[in-house]
Design a protein around this motif. Structure first.
Motif, PDB file in Angstrom:
ATOM      1  N   GLY A 174      -7.720   0.052  -0.015  1.00 35.48           N
ATOM      2  CA  GLY A 174      -8.354   0.129  -0.777  1.00 35.48           C
ATOM      3  C   GLY A 174      -7.952   1.788  -2.312  1.00 35.48           C
ATOM      4  N   CYS A 175      -8.035   2.995  -1.364  1.00 40.07           N
ATOM      5  CA  CYS A 175      -8.025   3.404  -2.401  1.00 40.07           C
ATOM      6  C   CYS A 175      -6.512   5.151  -1.334  1.00 40.07           C
ATOM      7  CB  CYS A 175      -8.758   4.496  -2.675  1.00 40.07           C
ATOM      8  SG  CYS A 175      -9.361   5.307  -0.568  1.00 40.07           S
ATOM      9  N   ALA A 176      -6.531   6.650  -2.570  1.00 42.19           N
ATOM     10  CA  ALA A 176      -5.798   7.185  -2.178  1.00 42.19           C
ATOM     11  C   ALA A 176      -5.741   7.407  -0.499  1.00 42.19           C
ATOM     12  CB  ALA A 176      -5.532   8.208  -2.900  1.00 42.19           C
ATOM     13  N   LYS A 177      -6.836   7.484   0.241  1.00 43.07           N
ATOM     14  CA  LYS A 177      -6.700   7.727   1.467  1.00 43.07           C
ATOM     15  C   LYS A 177      -6.362   7.516   2.571  1.00 43.07           C
ATOM     16  CE  LYS A 177     -11.705   7.845   1.435  1.00 43.07           C
ATOM     17  NZ  LYS A 177     -12.676   7.852   2.541  1.00 43.07           N
ATOM     18  N   GLY A 178      -6.193   6.042   2.231  1.00 39.66           N
ATOM     19  CA  GLY A 178      -4.770   5.389   3.686  1.00 39.66           C
ATOM     20  C   GLY A 178      -5.783   5.256   4.552  1.00 39.66           C
ATOM     21  N   CYS A 179      -6.495   5.082   4.942  1.00 40.66           N
ATOM     22  CA  CYS A 179      -7.344   5.142   5.686  1.00 40.66           C
ATOM     23  C   CYS A 179      -6.281   3.948   7.639  1.00 40.66           C
ATOM     24  CB  CYS A 179      -8.806   4.797   6.253  1.00 40.66           C
ATOM     25  SG  CYS A 179      -9.512   6.126   5.640  1.00 40.66           S
ATOM     26  N   ALA A 180      -6.017   3.146   6.816  1.00 39.56           N
ATOM     27  CA  ALA A 180      -5.759   2.059   7.811  1.00 39.56           C
ATOM     28  C   ALA A 180      -4.558   2.200   8.546  1.00 39.56           C
ATOM     29  CB  ALA A 180      -5.792   1.164   7.285  1.00 39.56           C
ATOM     30  N   HIS A 181      -4.133   3.475   7.542  1.00 44.78           N
ATOM     31  CA  HIS A 181      -2.504   3.501   7.964  1.00 44.78           C
ATOM     32  C   HIS A 181      -1.674   4.962   7.096  1.00 44.78           C
ATOM     33  CE1 HIS A 181       2.120   3.115   9.299  1.00 44.78           C
ATOM     34  NE2 HIS A 181       2.607   3.525   7.929  1.00 44.78           N
ATOM     35  N   PRO A 182      -1.916   6.092   8.204  1.00 37.46           N
ATOM     36  CA  PRO A 182      -1.846   7.560   7.251  1.00 37.46           C
ATOM     37  C   PRO A 182      -0.380   7.893   6.869  1.00 37.46           C
ATOM     38  CG  PRO A 182      -3.475   7.371   8.973  1.00 37.46           C
ATOM     39  CD  PRO A 182      -2.585   6.295   9.159  1.00 37.46           C
ATOM     40  N   GLY A 183       0.257   7.229   7.630  1.00 36.06           N
ATOM     41  CA  GLY A 183       1.345   7.738   7.428  1.00 36.06           C
ATOM     42  C   GLY A 183       2.289   6.239   5.997  1.00 36.06           C
ATOM     43  N   PRO A 184       4.302   7.051   5.598  1.00 36.89           N
ATOM     44  CA  PRO A 184       4.409   5.493   4.872  1.00 36.89           C
ATOM     45  C   PRO A 184       4.561   4.548   5.566  1.00 36.89           C
ATOM     46  CG  PRO A 184       6.128   7.510   5.735  1.00 36.89           C
ATOM     47  CD  PRO A 184       4.581   7.732   6.696  1.00 36.89           C
ATOM     48  N   ALA A 185       5.009   3.155   4.154  1.00 39.88           N
ATOM     49  CA  ALA A 185       5.358   2.260   5.192  1.00 39.88           C
ATOM     50  C   ALA A 185       6.201   1.381   3.999  1.00 39.88           C
ATOM     51  CB  ALA A 185       3.690   1.610   4.554  1.00 39.88           C
TER      52      ALA A 185
END
Length: 370
Positions: A319-330
């Protein structure tokens, strides 16, 4: 309210878009406890129960006047705030485990130093099918096949510090915690001092396990209270539920036939029961309006993308640039912005997007990128 930079807890909730959020560490739940948790979620919040990537319990949508009673209801069940010391969810049960980590983890938690930085955490990993390689921590203690433990300091990569024996392992961790003080491990200028442990296949909590257990999950880690209640009522009386890393729920203490019946029941309730379920390849935070930081609704898009054939690797809908659900690359990251999404290929939510898409354009864009 939760201080900036700290995690929510039972005692100190966090304000977010859909109200207050309470978090509690993982512990074993009896069927009656699981049913009571579901009832508390419905009575005091908006009925949303979450299992986090680290295997913690979260209840959402609480109000200032209900957060206290909700926390008290969980404490009455024997659920309590505790230092962030994690052992594997099958610790002491897994026949593939190299060493039982529970004693060391308990000793570290009992002597947890005062004044550490918020979010400081420790992993004590005895190995086995559900090892903790994918769980981030400041300090990591890993059982070795030849005996003893390997102590590491996490950061961009883990710096492996030393090998320690079982009798000195807890004190070695506590000594490093005291050295950290108010700093996080990533801020410590330390180099590796010993050989890293061998690489392991990723742990997968969903499905059947050799330790008389099965693993299920809500889509993207979320269960509605009625679903949790229905699953709890289907459990045999001797069973235990345990939240697990990977946003999963393990059912412990059951036989093979009971496991098959419960997997079928979970499937009918809409839970994830198969590790190949495409929803397991999509990380999606609660998004707008549930999260105050989110700039776009994530869960409807994630559910729609799960129906696409041949997903291009891991998808992260943030939902935003913080990336809480998946901190790494995808393989593909979709970052919410102004109601739409920036599309990042082979990167994370803070990377520069290749394009900006309306929610209705995302599926076609993914088909074109394959």
């Amino acid at each position: 309210m939760t201080p900036r930079g700290a995690c929510p807890s039972l005692a100190v909730p966090m304000q977010t878009g859909d109200g207050l959020l309470l978090r509690a560490p993982a512990c074993d739940w009896t069927p009656a406890m699981a049913l009571a948790i579901a009832r508390s979620a419905a009575a005091f919040g908006n009925g949303v129960v979450e299992i986090t990537a680290r295997g913690n319990l979260q209840l959402r949508g609480l109000r200032p006047e209900t957060a206290g009673p909700c926390g008290e209801s969980l404490v009455a069940l024997g659920i309590a705030d505790a230092p962030a010391v994690m052992a594997g969810p099958l610790a002491g049960r897994d026949p593939l485990e190299l060493a039982d980590p529970r004693g060391i983890a308990a000793a570290v938690a009992a002597s947890w130093p005062e004044g550490l930085a918020p979010k400081t955490s420790v992993v004590v990993d005895g190995g086995g099918a559900l090892h903790l390689d994918a769980v981030a921590a400041d300090l990591r203690l890993v059982a070795m096949e030849e005996g003893g433990w390997l102590l590491g300091l996490d950061g961009v990569t883990t710096r492996w510090l030393a090998r320690v024996d079982s009798t000195g392992a807890a004190e070695a961790v506590l000594r490093q915690l005291r050295r950290l003080g108010t700093r996080r491990a990533r801020d410590m200028p330390v180099e590796s001092g010993t050989t890293p442990p061998p690489a392991r296949a990723p742990a997968e909590p969903i499905g059947r396990h050799a330790a008389g257990a099965i693993g299920v999950a809500g889509a993207f880690g979320t269960l509605d209270a009625p679903v949790l209640a229905a699953f709890a009522e289907a459990l045999p009386p001797q069973a235990l539920l345990r939240p697990a890393p990977g946003r999963a729920l393990l059912v412990l203490g059951i036989g093979v036939e009971e496991g098959g019946t419960l997997l079928a029941t979970a499937g009918r309730l809409g839970l994830v029961t198969d590790p190949s379920d495409p929803r397991r390849r999509i990380a999606a935070c609660p998004g707008a309006p549930a999260c105050a930081s989110a700039e776009a609704a994530t869960r409807p898009l994630a559910a729609a993308l799960a129906a696409l054939p041949d997903l291009p690797g891991m998808l992260h809908v943030s939902g935003c640039a913080k990336g809480c659900a998946h901190p790494g690359p995808a393989a593909i990251t979709l970052v919410g912005r102004d109601g739409g999404f920036g599309l990042v290929r082979a990167g994370g939510p803070r990377d520069l997007p290749a394009c900006h898409l309306a929610p209705g354009e995302v599926a076609a864009a993914l088909r074109d990128w394959r």
